[in-house]
Scaffold this motif. Structure first.
Motif: not given
Length: 814
Positions: A737-741, A709-710, A614-615, A675-676
């Protein structure tokens, strides 16, 4: 101007301060509670236009007590045209209407079986002249709330939140003892999964309560009681609102016999004389099977053509007569196998009548149907049932029906092939079916309009991922408006596995939306010459709803009456007649769009899975994409993983003239996205021109969980063309949570992964965006360059207790 830099960053915030002081009004949320007040005389359901059965039965003991007051209202007060219709305590609802002002408040009445009568006065979070957003006070029980807008002592007419709404019945023709469903919104007590009330009655006569077998907020199942054949009214009640909480009547046609009755009364066994089929997989049994089918049709009565265990090699297609069942001994032991390619114009199994059953058989045309041909099964038929069978068409479509077909049931079917096409069918029920897609099939199920579609407990995957032709394109269901509007669709219990476009070097990666509602285009009208109670007149209208099976709709996109949507009944000499009266009559300031839309769609409690790429794989892989013209779209309680965009809820330009596709009053709630690449993608994409003012109004994103999310947790897209403005988007109680932006609002973010461009001053505008009680944290995502909140546009934001934590920048929010 540079994309980033301290001088540029001041601009959005200066504009925020300017707009918030001069154009809009923001308030705290005070309320006053008066338990057991002397509220004056009691109201009646008819005071609010709420229906009740005739004669009206006594409500069950579990239904809430409800005694709202009769309050004086005036048309000079604030008036409500449309609104989001579901919100509990400490949740926000959105509205569009007329005569709104900075001093406006909302008076909320609530009462349950265990709580007293009470009214509470609440100031809005945000209001402008025609839209508003307001939070239900915390501490209230889940209930039906009556809400009066008022400005000073002048009240407008009340509207209801959480009131029962039955939208459609399926199947709407049934026999006693058959399980059927009521579909809608707010159907259960507390929007839970245990309690709902269903009442069945003849017109103008007493009826009886029936006990539901399964319940959720959007679908209630029950068994048709032992009723004489005839037409009945269905009424449903979620237990809230007492006499004011009824929804109905919906129509149920009880049949004396099933549309497929009698097919078991006579059987034509293809292995018996005079047919003498062999079934050894080698001998050509075409003539034997054809003669058995002809004999069944010539018998003049419903009949079964029976194929005992065996593989029946055939070299021609077959026509099934009306009232015929094609029956095997089981899909794993009886196979009807095509041995030569079919011409482009033919399908394998066709029909010449209705009331057809295909059961317990494998029908195999692998490699024998061209990709541009018809389908393994092609039916222009009503009353079709395919159960416990396998349909194989690797290389071509599996199934196709003609325009306007209705009452079609698939249950326990194994699909293998390049998808299916359902034209503008209605009353379609696809249950417990496995779709294994091949040949980069566009979709498991494609529909160009239609009504009353339910997909439940189906499974979608690629057929054989070791082979290039063993993949689909990652779509479960696609609906587009070529044959008109889509009305009433329900998806629940479905699951997908590793489902996305496989490789952009070989396939069109602008696909992969697992459930896609894609509507737009149409005729834009700016000057009404006259307005009636349920009509509007223009100098000329080219749209014709009679040319499309699904019909057309009209939406007020700007000016007085903003946000209202109606079905078009007819167009004649410029007069557009609609299905019900305007709540607020439009005028010369109003603008309209006549087009196909998706209306009243529910995607509830499904499991969607994309690919692990996906990324890096820039496809349109998305669990649910509400793309353009849509009203009352609900996406609730789904589990989503490995998507390029977990959910996409957007307005967009839809034709070369720049006319838009408005998206109004959708609810995206309680979804879990993990996980997206991006969690939720919303806003506007592909640009409007200046003609259509409001691209999106009142869309609410509530209680979603986004983790890992990446790229972006929430991507809020804007465009550099005028028009398509977005008002009253609400983000509340979401946990990221655990998101870069965290949350990024910028130009064309669909293609951005770190460089965020500014939105020109004449580009898409955001007004009244509310961030309320969200928790947004970088967590374990890469810290370098991480951003909690960033806006690159002239916009207004209201932040109530949303926090951003652990990011390299943007931790203070708007």
């Amino acid at each position: 101007m540079q994309k980033s830099g301290h001088g540029y960053w001041l601009l959005p915030f200066l504009l925020f301060l300017t707009l918030s002081c001069t154009q809009n009004s923001f308030f705290p949320i005070p309320w006053t509670t008066t338990p057991n007040p002397n509220l004056g005389p009691l109201a009646e359901p008819a005071d609010f236009g709420f229906p009740v059965p005739n004669p009206e039965p006594t409500l069950p003991s579990g239904v809430d007590i409800y005694q709202p007051p009769s309050l004086e209202t005036k048309d000079t007060g604030p008036l409500i045209a449309e609104m989001l219709r579901t919100a509990g305590a400490d949740e926000t609802f959105t509205l569009a209407g007329e005569n709104f002002s900075s001093g406006m408040k909302f008076e909320i009445f609530s009462q349950t079986i265990s709580s007293d009568r009470a009214t509470q006065s609440v100031a809005p979070l945000y209001t402008n002249t025609r839209t508003a957003s307001t939070t239900v006070p915390g501490g209230l029980p889940w209930a039906m709330y009556l809400v009066w807008p008022h400005d000073g002592d002048v009240r407008g007419k009340a509207f209801a939140l959480n009131r029962t709404e039955g939208w459609w019945v399926g199947p709407k023709k049934a026999i006693a003892g058959q399980t059927i469903s009521i579909f809608g919104r707010n159907l259960s007590y507390g929007n839970g999964t245990s309690t709902s009330y269903v009442y069945v009655k003849p017109a103008n006569a007493e009826g009886s309560w029936v006990t539901p077998t399964t319940v959720n907020p959007y679908k209630v199942d029950f068994v048709v009681p032992n009723l004489a054949a005839g037409t009945y009214e269905l009424w449903i009640h979620n237990g809230h609102g007492g006499r004011f909480g009824w929804s109905g009547p919906l129509t149920l046609n009880v049949l004396a016999t099933s549309p497929w009755a009698g097919v078991e009364s006579q059987t034509f066994n293809v292995k018996n004389a005079p047919y003498n089929a062999v079934g050894d997989g080698v001998t050509d049994d075409s003539v034997a099977i054809r003669n058995a089918i002809i004999a069944a049709g010539n018998s003049g009565a419903p009949a079964t053509v029976y194929l005992p265990a065996g593989t029946y090699a055939v070299s021609e297609s077959f026509f099934l007569p009306a009232k015929t069942r094609l029956l095997g001994a089981g899909r794993d032991v009886t196979s009807l196998k095509m041995t030569i390619p079919l011409p482009t114009e033919n399908g394998f199994i066709k029909n010449i009548g209705s009331g057809i059953v295909i059961e317990g058989i494998e029908i195999d045309a692998d490699g024998m149907i061209a990709a541009n041909g018809e389908a393994l099964i092609y039916m222009s038929v009503n009353d079709l049932k395919i159960i416990n069978s396998r349909l194989k068409s690797r290389g071509g479509k599996v199934f196709e029906v003609g325009n306007g077909c209705n009452n079609i049931l698939l249950d326990g079917v194994d699909f293998v092939g390049a998808g299916s096409f359902w034209a503008s069918a209605s009353q379609v029920f696809i249950n417990n079916t496995t779709f294994r897609l091949t040949n980069d099939a566009e979709s498991g199920v494609s529909l160009w309009g239609g009504r009353e579609i339910a997909l439940t407990n189906n499974d979608f995957s690629n057929f054989d991922e070791t082979q290039a032709d063993g993949h689909g394109i990652g779509r479960m269901f696609v609906s587009q408006g070529h044959f008109g509007s889509l009305r009433n669709a329900y998806f629940s219990g479905n699951a997908s596995h590793n489902y996305a476009p496989r490789d952009c070097n070989f396939v069109d990666c602008n696909m992969g939306e697992q459930i896609l509602f894609e509507f737009g285009g149409g005729e834009y009208k700016t000057a009404a010459t006259a307005v009636g109670a349920s009509s509007v007149t223009f100098a000329s209208v080219t749209s014709d709803p009679t040319t499309t099976e699904g019909g057309l709709d009209i939406t007020i996109t700007s000016g007085k009456g903003l946000g209202q949507h109606r079905r078009v009944v007819s167009v004649a000499a410029g007069v557009v007649t609609v299905d019900r009266a305007w709540t607020i009559a439009p005028d010369a300031s109003s603008k309209f769009l006549i087009n196909a839309v998706s209306e009243k769609t529910v995607v509830y409690n499904n499991t969607f899975q994309g690919r692990t790429t996906h990324s890096t794989h820039d496809s349109a892989s998305t669990a649910v994409n509400v793309f353009g013209s849509s009203v009352d779209a609900i996406v609730d309680k789904n589990t989503i993983s490995r998507m390029r965009h977990g959910l996409m809820i957007v307005t967009h330009v839809s034709n070369m003239a720049g006319n838009g596709a408005p998206l109004y009053f959708s609810l995206t709630a309680n979804n879990t996205i993990t996980d997206g690449n991006n969690g939720i993608y919303t806003g506007m994409v592909y640009g409007y021109d200046s003609s259509l003012d409001w691209g999106a109004i009142g869309n609410v994103f509530r209680g979603n969980t986004i983790n890992g999310m990446t790229n972006m947790g929430i991507a809020f897209d804007q465009w550099d063309s005028a028009g398509g403005n977005i008002d009253s988007h609400i983000f509340e109680k979401n946990v990221l949570t655990n998101v870069h932006y965290g949350l990024i609002s910028a130009l064309k973010v669909i293609w951005e992964t770190g460089t965020f461009d500014s939105v020109p001053m004449n580009g898409t505008k955001l007004t009244g965006t509310v961030l309320r009680s969200n928790s947004i944290s970088r967590g374990s995502a890469v810290q370098a360059g991480s951003i909690g909140f960033r806006t690159e546009a002239a916009s207004t934001w209201i932040n109530r207790a949303t926090t951003f934590q652990g990011f390299n920048s943007g931790n203070t929010g708007p």
